[in-house]
Design a protein around this motif. Structure first.
Motif, PDB file in Angstrom:
ATOM      1  N   ASP A   1     -68.932 -26.112  59.357  1.00  0.00           N
ATOM      2  CA  ASP A   1     -69.069 -24.768  59.937  1.00  0.00           C
ATOM      3  C   ASP A   1     -67.674 -24.143  60.114  1.00  0.00           C
ATOM      4  OD1 ASP A   1     -67.908 -25.843  62.202  1.00  0.00           O
ATOM      5  OD2 ASP A   1     -69.744 -25.854  63.399  1.00  0.00           O
ATOM      6  N   ASP A   2     -67.634 -22.969  60.740  1.00  0.00           N
ATOM      7  CA  ASP A   2     -66.375 -22.237  60.877  1.00  0.00           C
ATOM      8  C   ASP A   2     -65.301 -23.026  61.617  1.00  0.00           C
ATOM      9  OD1 ASP A   2     -67.492 -20.223  59.541  1.00  0.00           O
ATOM     10  OD2 ASP A   2     -67.927 -18.959  61.286  1.00  0.00           O
ATOM     11  N   GLN A   3     -65.740 -23.951  62.497  1.00  0.00           N
ATOM     12  CA  GLN A   3     -64.761 -24.751  63.254  1.00  0.00           C
ATOM     13  C   GLN A   3     -64.442 -26.079  62.557  1.00  0.00           C
ATOM     14  OE1 GLN A   3     -67.220 -23.139  65.516  1.00  0.00           O
ATOM     15  NE2 GLN A   3     -65.578 -21.632  65.560  1.00  0.00           N
TER      16      GLN A   3
ATOM     17  N   GLY B   1     -72.889 -24.317  54.907  1.00  0.00           N
ATOM     18  CA  GLY B   1     -71.521 -24.125  55.353  1.00  0.00           C
ATOM     19  C   GLY B   1     -70.567 -24.307  54.201  1.00  0.00           C
ATOM     20  N   GLU B   2     -69.273 -24.216  54.498  1.00  0.00           N
ATOM     21  CA  GLU B   2     -68.286 -24.324  53.423  1.00  0.00           C
ATOM     22  C   GLU B   2     -68.260 -25.744  52.863  1.00  0.00           C
ATOM     23  OE1 GLU B   2     -64.152 -23.489  54.307  1.00  0.00           O
ATOM     24  OE2 GLU B   2     -63.767 -23.201  52.163  1.00  0.00           O
TER      25      GLU B   2
ATOM     26  N   SER C   1     -68.048 -18.081  49.067  1.00  0.00           N
ATOM     27  CA  SER C   1     -67.943 -17.601  50.446  1.00  0.00           C
ATOM     28  C   SER C   1     -67.754 -16.090  50.496  1.00  0.00           C
ATOM     29  CB  SER C   1     -66.854 -18.344  51.202  1.00  0.00           C
ATOM     30  OG  SER C   1     -65.686 -18.393  50.453  1.00  0.00           O
TER      31      SER C   1
END
Ligand code: AMP
Length: 546
Positions: free
Chosen positions: A372-374, A386-387, A438
């Protein structure tokens, strides 16, 4: 430490040496740029690669020099792969479909000092001449009879260059971590970036690519790489073919459906590889002329998501197994292949095909995770996306001559991962599915919509030839999807027809807000949809829902 095992470096020259010694009479067939069919075998290819290596020494090439090519898939290009890397120089394949400024940037950034090029590209090279001050030798990849009058001073002829040299060349031994070949990858923004492969990474990647659950290559195969040798080394096939002793068929500049089909049939091709766009041309040639493949068993499709309709057509109409593969230039390039496990064999054909719509599971050597973003790892439930991060022995550490720019991301355990820029899900069986790049994801009211899913649904309509979905501004939702589509010839489809077609196939809030029909879509030099161009073109597009 005293090693009890032999220390034999993993060098690219060992591939062609092996193919000569154990598969010497196996054929390599080329549709040449001059137009005829050239036929020889691994022994002769090895001999000529050594002649080239000798010729390179004579013209002053030393280890580590960058030797550029602007060339199609041919036997001469293959000899350059082996002759250049085998002698310790670096084979830099340049994509001739790039813009002039990009080619100039790439060749000067790499400091290429020789350029080998096909007759097709003579006009391009003549125009590039003033902007390539570092190139000392220009070599036209043809024979004496086809040498044109040219304004390039001291233009060398490939056949003449190697004919005077002996095939007595002993491939040098050097450390396996020596640089071997170079490929630039063009992102959608900024300058292209160089990916420098090593001998070791190339050999490890070739082993992995040949495995049954990867491309499944063997000495019983006849491989025709449609993917160009300037696109991530034709996905490693020129190396993996020598490693397995497979027959190679190289299509030269003949990339149209009719020329390819003729080669497939005449040379009894069993395996091919290319991006989805190239198969569209071939499949429509087959359909229009009511043709069937008689020997083709498998085809590797990757570079962009394979539309499900294409997989079904290959498998059901032509009995050709689709190997949906995902990778990146930065990964040499192979990362995953969508191949069943034993437990999937009892599933219905429909369920098996649905697995093939995913980009697949990693081959040994590639590790992956989604975050995730974190940077927190997300579950493998086939839903969370997610990435996508990867790591492995043939994955890039840093871009070539890119200063101190940090490319890898460390995780909480201190392991470094390469951020792919792709957004994906992973299911409990380890099958990864790309939902987007993305930057292509559509962010609507805080939720994400996969543009690839919408494109796949659009092209499953019988009247749609190609489709792109991009985000456009919406005052309430921030972004909403716009479908830009190319209709099949003579199709009389309306906007409403295609919008209605989405109903029941995707979540209601995913359905595009509007549709624009165009006569063609822009593609990058490697055949991917050029969404940044579409985003520019439709930057001020006003949606009817806005
Ligand atoms: P390139 O280095 O030019 O081959 O581009 C690599 C990128 O192409 C990946 O990061 C993906 O975004 C895309 N790509 C490659 N293979 C696939 C695939 N099978 N499905 C979807 N996207 C793909």
């Amino acid at each position: 430490m005293n090693s009890h095992m032999m220390e034999v470096p993993l060098l690219i020259s060992s591939l062609i040496k092996y193919a000569d010694r154990y598969h010497g009479d196996t054929e390599i067939v080329t549709r040449t740029v001059e137009g005829d069919i050239h036929r020889y075998n691994y022994s002769e290819a090895h001999e000529r690669s050594k002649k080239l290596a000798n010729a390179l020494v004579k013209i002053g090439v030393v280890r580590g020099d960058r030797i550029a090519t602007l060339a199609w898939n041919t036997h001469r290009h293959l000899e350059i792969y082996y002759g250049v890397s085998g002698s310790g120089a670096i084979c830099h394949t340049v994509n001739p479909r790039l813009f002039r400024e990009q080619i100039i940037y790439i060749m000067n950034h790499a400091k290429d000092n020789c350029l080998f090029f096909d007759l097709t590209f003579l006009p391009i090279v003549e125009k590039l001449l003033p902007d390539l001050p570092l190139v000392e030798h220009f070599v036209l990849m043809t024979d004496k009879a086809h040498m044109p009058v040219s304004q390039i001073p001291n233009l060398l002829c490939y056949e003449q260059l190697i004919e005077s040299d002996s095939g007595n060349f002993v491939w040098p031994e050097f450390p396996e971590k020596t640089d071997s070949s170079l490929c630039y990858t063009s992102g959608t923004t900024g300058n292209p970036k160089g990916v420098m492969y090593q001998h070791r990474t190339t050999i490890l990647h070739s082993y992995a690519a040949a495995m049954p659950d990867a491309l499944n290559l063997s000495a019983r195969d006849v491989i025709l790489p449609v993917v160009p040798m300037f696109h991530a080394n034709a996905w490693g096939l020129p190396y993996a073919a020598a490693l397995t002793g497979a027959k190679l068929v190289l299509p030269g500049a003949g990339m149209d459906g009719a020329s390819l089909f003729e080669l497939f049939e005449n040379e009894k091709v069993t395996l091919s590889a290319g991006v989805p766009t190239i198969w569209m041309g071939l499949v429509s040639h087959l359909k229009d002329n009511k043709l069937k493949f008689s020997t083709l068993k498998r085809t590797v499709i990757g570079g962009s998501a394979v539309p499900p309709a294409m997989t079904r057509s290959f498998e059901e109409d032509y009995q050709v197994e689709v190997l949906h593969a995902w990778g990146m230039t930065e990964m040499s390039p192979l990362g995953t292949v969508s191949i069943m496990k034993h437990k999937h064999l009892s599933l219905s054909k429909d369920k098996q095909l649905a697995i093939k719509d995913k980009q697949g599971r990693p081959i040994y050597g590639v590790d992956m995770k989604i975050v995730d973003d974190q940077g927190r790892e997300l579950p493998w439930d086939g839903k969370a996306f997610g990435e996508l991060l990867v790591r492995g022995p043939w994955i890039l550490n840093s871009y070539y001559r890119d200063g101190d720019e940090k490319t890898l991301k460390p995780d909480h355990n201190g392991l470094e991962w390469f951020p792919t820029g792709d957004v994906a899900t992973i299911d409990p069986d380890g099958f990864m599915q790309i939902t987007d790049r993305s930057k292509d994801v559509i962010k609507t009211g805080g939720e994400w919509i996969s543009s690839i899913d919408l494109e796949n649904t659009a092209v499953s309509h019988p009247d749609i030839a190609e489709a792109a979905v991009i985000a456009v501004y919406h005052p309430k939702w921030d972004e909403r999807p716009l479908l830009i589509a190319v209709k099949k010839q003579e199709a009389t489809l309306s906007k409403e027809d295609i919008i209605n077609f989405f109903a029941g196939k995707v979540a209601k809030w995913w359905i595009p807000d509007d549709v624009v029909f165009v006569s063609e879509l822009p593609h990058t030099a490697t055949g991917k949809l050029q969404k940044n161009k579409l985003r520019e073109e439709f930057a001020n597009y006003k949606l009817p829902t806005a």
